[in-house]
Design an enzyme around this catalytic site. Structure first.
Site, PDB file in Angstrom:
ATOM      1  N   ASN A  46      24.155 -34.098 -28.742  1.00  0.00           N
ATOM      2  CA  ASN A  46      25.030 -33.976 -30.041  1.00  0.00           C
ATOM      3  C   ASN A  46      24.457 -33.735 -31.103  1.00  0.00           C
ATOM      4  OD1 ASN A  46      26.045 -35.933 -32.247  1.00  0.00           O
ATOM      5  ND2 ASN A  46      27.573 -36.205 -30.662  1.00  0.00           N
ATOM      6  N   SER A  87      31.365 -25.500 -29.852  1.00  0.00           N
ATOM      7  CA  SER A  87      31.989 -25.994 -31.049  1.00  0.00           C
ATOM      8  C   SER A  87      33.152 -26.873 -30.895  1.00  0.00           C
ATOM      9  CB  SER A  87      32.326 -24.543 -31.567  1.00  0.00           C
ATOM     10  OG  SER A  87      32.793 -24.897 -32.924  1.00  0.00           O
ATOM     11  N   GLY A 122      27.579 -26.513 -27.517  1.00  0.00           N
ATOM     12  CA  GLY A 122      27.380 -25.129 -28.243  1.00  0.00           C
ATOM     13  C   GLY A 122      28.577 -24.412 -28.278  1.00  0.00           C
ATOM     14  N   HIS A 150      21.914 -19.346 -35.562  1.00  0.00           N
ATOM     15  CA  HIS A 150      21.024 -20.327 -36.585  1.00  0.00           C
ATOM     16  C   HIS A 150      20.877 -19.593 -37.826  1.00  0.00           C
ATOM     17  CE1 HIS A 150      20.310 -24.075 -34.492  1.00  0.00           C
ATOM     18  NE2 HIS A 150      20.112 -23.285 -33.326  1.00  0.00           N
ATOM     19  N   ARG A 185      34.627 -21.678 -29.724  1.00  0.00           N
ATOM     20  CA  ARG A 185      34.100 -20.373 -29.731  1.00  0.00           C
ATOM     21  C   ARG A 185      33.030 -20.218 -29.015  1.00  0.00           C
ATOM     22  NH1 ARG A 185      29.797 -21.828 -30.707  1.00  0.00           N
ATOM     23  NH2 ARG A 185      28.665 -22.821 -32.141  1.00  0.00           N
ATOM     24  N   ASP A 239      31.538 -21.835 -37.123  1.00  0.00           N
ATOM     25  CA  ASP A 239      32.515 -22.321 -36.170  1.00  0.00           C
ATOM     26  C   ASP A 239      33.958 -22.517 -36.701  1.00  0.00           C
ATOM     27  OD1 ASP A 239      30.120 -22.625 -35.008  1.00  0.00           O
ATOM     28  OD2 ASP A 239      29.787 -24.878 -35.123  1.00  0.00           O
ATOM     29  N   ASP A 284      23.940 -18.425 -39.795  1.00  0.00           N
ATOM     30  CA  ASP A 284      24.938 -18.799 -40.806  1.00  0.00           C
ATOM     31  C   ASP A 284      24.601 -19.294 -41.879  1.00  0.00           C
ATOM     32  OD1 ASP A 284      25.101 -21.208 -39.341  1.00  0.00           O
ATOM     33  OD2 ASP A 284      26.987 -21.165 -39.185  1.00  0.00           O
TER      34      ASP A 284
END
Ligand code: ADP
Ligand code: NG1
Ligand code: MG
Length: 461
Positions: A237, A149, A147, A51, A44, A194, A53
């Site tokens: 990561n 997902s 980033g 930042h 996605r 995600d 959710d």
């Protein structure tokens, strides 16, 4: 339209293309038979709402074409066999009767993301269901640690494969919630965006995803909106360092300090969104409250404990994660300010899409995206110099550009008018990528994208 609870993940006929041909052939070469079924879970791009959710606020992502594809056979031997088409990832075999998942320090092994999804489903399997073994071949096209997902697509694909192999049918919301919970076994305290978009996405529209309970609404993007993703060629990561969880707990501590100051039981407040609900305030009130209560200087751990009337040891137990107990400084005002202002930007983004007024709306959306990036860079401090450079360079051709996903490297997403896309791509190749080695990987580095459908199960013909 708000999605109806209980819609299960769709089951479709496997489309014939190079990729599905490749994975079927690889499976047949390895196991001398055809897979029983296939799983597709997309990556996605988050358009806005970064930042927030995990603070309980709505976000606005859309699903990508890039995905995780699994070819799966179910077996009576109770053995899991994982093979990845990418030779960088070694095969993994385990006896599911003795299955355990304990993720150590540093970057997790690739198959541990798979085991998170498997474990999540095993935990809810009815007791009388007999465990199946699975032979699985994995093919992934989502850029990793960037980033977009890839981690959640792999976790979610594992959960969907495991549930389908055991004839367990779950609603999209139920499996998305389960995957958000079980990805936390990897060590990151994500908020569920995600996994939600991975299952709830529909082709042709972005989604407004809301939490507790999880639900989604279509967002029709204004005609002429083109989104281009540009990889900064830097990576993080998220489970390898404490950066991500550090932000989660700074938000939690900000909520708890403000709760205490307002006379609430601080131990029962875990998210900034919960605090807002308890105070029955709107976002503007919350922003004013941050400015009134929280100071700009970073808080020491000792000061946070004092403010809450507790000890550092108790704070470790109530509010911190294993990998953030060593952190001594917390920027509570800056992080909380970002969260409430970003939540407002999501509201404005949604309203602008609803009351679409052509090019004027596109300009508003672009402005909100640029403001989001500035806030992530300055207040949330989760950007990267190469991402900031990409954003600066993009100004001339785009209506707005921002980092997407957790940050600290990875991708930027830009909103453009269709006429500017080709020139923008040529411009970035010249000004940003010329000195970097991209080789033949342009499809994973610089590409325009449109909203795709969510996860599905495919059956061979
Ligand atoms: P992202 O922003 O892409 O979600 P994360 O840092 O959360 O990044 O997770 C990336 C990790 O997910 C990789 O390091 C790898 O372990 C795992 N992963 C993602 N895609 C694949 C894949 N196709 N094959 C194997 N492992 C993958
Ligand atoms: P990425 O960057 O895709 O790993 C993470 C979190 C999201 C969200 C974003 C920041 C996980 C699995 N994902 O995404 O929940 O918090 O960062 O908006 O933890
Ligand atoms: Mg991830």
């Amino acid at each position: 339209m708000t999605s109806v609870l209980s819609d299960p993940v769709p089951v479709r006929v496997l489309p014939e293309n190079d990729r599905t041909g490749e994975i079927r052939d690889a499976f047949a070469a390895l196991h001398e038979k055809e897979p029983d079924f296939y799983i597709r879970v997309p990556g996605r791009v988050n358009l806005i709402g970064e930042h927030i959710d995990y603070c309980g606020y709505p976000v606005c992502p859309m699903a990508l074409e890039q995905d995780i594809l699994l070819a799966v056979s179910t077996e009576d031997d109770k053995v899991l066999h994982l093979h990845n088409l990418d030779a960088d990832f070694q095969d993994y075999i385990c006896d599911l009767k003795r299955f355990e998942l304990s993720v150590g320090e540093g970057a997790p092994q690739w198959y541990e993301y798979f085991l998170c999804g498997l474990k999540g489903v095993f935990e809810i399997l009815p007791k009388d269901v007999e465990l199946k073994g699975m032979k699985i071949v994995v093919s992934g096209t989502i850029p990793q640690s960037a980033g977009l997902s890839s981690s959640s697509a792999l976790v979610s694909a594992a959960a969907l494969a495991t549930s389908h192999a055991h004839n367990l049918t779950l609603s999209k919301e139920k499996i998305a919630t389960l995957c958000a919970e079980c990805e936390r076994y990897i060590g990151t305290q994500g908020g569920g965006m995600d996994q939600a978009i991975a299952f709830l996405a529909t082709e042709g529209c972005a989604k407004l995803i809301e939490f507790s309970p999880l639900r989604s609404r279509d967002i029709a993007l204004p005609p002429g909106a083109v989104f281009v993703i540009a990889h900064s060629l830097t990576h993080l990561n998220k489970a390898a360092t404490a950066d991500f969880n550090c932000r989660v707990i700074e938000c939690r501590l900000a909520a708890q300090v403000m709760a205490k100051k307002r006379g609430l039981q601080w131990t029962s407040v875990k998210k900034l969104g919960e605090l807002q609900r308890e105070l029955n305030a709107d976002l503007a009130d919350m922003i004013a409250l941050v400015m009134e209560i929280l100071h700009e200087e970073p808080y020491s751990k000792e000061e946070v404990a004092r403010e809450l009337g507790t000890t550092e040891a108790e704070l470790d137990a109530t509010s911190l994660t294993q990998n953030t107990r060593h952190v001594r400084k917390f920027k509570l005002r800056q992080r909380a300010l970002h969260v409430f202002q970003e939540a407002l930007r999501v509201q404005k983004f949604h309203e602008t899409c609803l009351s679409c007024k052509g090019e004027e709306s596109l300009e508003t959306l672009g402005k909100l995206m640029s403001e989001s990036h500035e806030s992530l860079r300055d207040l949330y401090e989760c950007s990267h110099p190469q991402l900031d450079r990409l954003v600066e360079l993009s100004r001339e051709y785009t209506l707005g550009t921002r980092l997407t996903g957790a940050g600290w490297g990875g991708c930027a997403v830009s909103l453009l008018l269709p006429d500017n896309v080709d020139e923008y791509i040529v411009f970035l190749k010249e000004k940003f990528y010329k000195t970097l080695s991209v080789g033949d990987k342009w499809g994973a580095v610089l590409f325009s994208t449109a909203p795709q459908a969510g996860a599905c199960v495919y059956l061979g013909k």
